[in-house]
Write an enzyme that holds these catalytic residues in place. Sequence first.
Site, PDB file in Angstrom:
ATOM      1  N   GLN A 119       0.845  -1.200   0.000  1.00 61.12           N
ATOM      2  CA  GLN A 119       0.000   0.000   0.000  1.00 61.12           C
ATOM      3  C   GLN A 119       0.875   1.242   0.000  1.00 61.12           C
ATOM      4  O   GLN A 119       1.402   1.616  -1.019  1.00 61.12           O
ATOM      5  CB  GLN A 119      -0.979  -0.035   1.171  1.00 61.12           C
ATOM      6  CG  GLN A 119      -2.127  -1.001   0.896  1.00 61.12           C
ATOM      7  CD  GLN A 119      -3.204  -0.924   1.972  1.00 61.12           C
ATOM      8  OE1 GLN A 119      -3.164  -1.634   2.960  1.00 61.12           O
ATOM      9  NE2 GLN A 119      -4.174  -0.079   1.767  1.00 61.12           N
ATOM     10  N   ASP A 120       1.036   1.890   1.168  1.00 61.31           N
ATOM     11  CA  ASP A 120       1.957   3.031   1.152  1.00 61.31           C
ATOM     12  C   ASP A 120       3.194   2.702   1.977  1.00 61.31           C
ATOM     13  O   ASP A 120       3.221   1.701   2.693  1.00 61.31           O
ATOM     14  CB  ASP A 120       1.277   4.334   1.572  1.00 61.31           C
ATOM     15  CG  ASP A 120       0.721   4.333   2.973  1.00 61.31           C
ATOM     16  OD1 ASP A 120       0.360   5.407   3.448  1.00 61.31           O
ATOM     17  OD2 ASP A 120       0.642   3.260   3.604  1.00 61.31           O
ATOM     18  N   PRO A 121       4.249   3.513   1.866  1.00 64.45           N
ATOM     19  CA  PRO A 121       5.502   3.185   2.551  1.00 64.45           C
ATOM     20  C   PRO A 121       5.340   3.182   4.074  1.00 64.45           C
ATOM     21  O   PRO A 121       4.444   3.825   4.621  1.00 64.45           O
ATOM     22  CB  PRO A 121       6.446   4.316   2.111  1.00 64.45           C
ATOM     23  CG  PRO A 121       5.840   4.887   0.868  1.00 64.45           C
ATOM     24  CD  PRO A 121       4.357   4.729   1.043  1.00 64.45           C
TER      25      PRO A 121
END
Length: 229
Positions: A63-65
């Site tokens: 998904q996101d970092p």
Amino acid sequence: MATELTWHDVLADEKQQPYFINTLHTVAGERQSGITVYPPQKDVFNAFRFTELGDVKVVILGQDPYHGPGQAHGLAFSVRPGIAPPPSLVNIYKELEASIPGFVRPAHGYLESWARQGVLLLNTVLTVRAGQAHSHASLGWETFTDKVISLINQHREGVVFLLWGSHAQKKGAIIDPQRHHILKAPHPSPLSAHRGFFGCNHFALTNQWLEQHGEKTIDWTPVLPAESE
């Protein structure tokens, strides 16, 4: 068959699109205003640096970092050497221990050696504010990574897509199952791993598929760069 096309060839036009220029501008503006954004600028596109388009055999969508200090470096699920593996990665290691003979869980969480073997570790959003999960969702990164997935779908054949959790599965809906091999499971997060990520056997199944199609299998034991020299 490996394509000679590079990421530069297929993404040059996309990088000129107004939405993409706006995304980069917004992220740069936050950094300049003193907001801490992860990963560091030089690492944002590492997934593409370590795994060229023609080398992609496997895609793992994140998904996101990670949004903690020093964790994110541009590869989904991976953390820098010296940083403890986060819970989702620990669960990935547990599944590897259970399904890959001889796998020994490393003390680190640095997955560059996977990327260099053709495993594209792609987050759907490529930046995040420190301490604020999903803070850069809807900046335009999703449009860019949708394009990346569609380009892999179009220009490669026989890629194994590992889609963990509903977010990745929705993102992967554009993949042609006639051209590629799609494996789905719940996300390895502690919230969902016991609902079917454990026991999914995705790493062994990936290597089976690669072997059946004449490709070199993935060595799933993550190796630090100094160890592999």
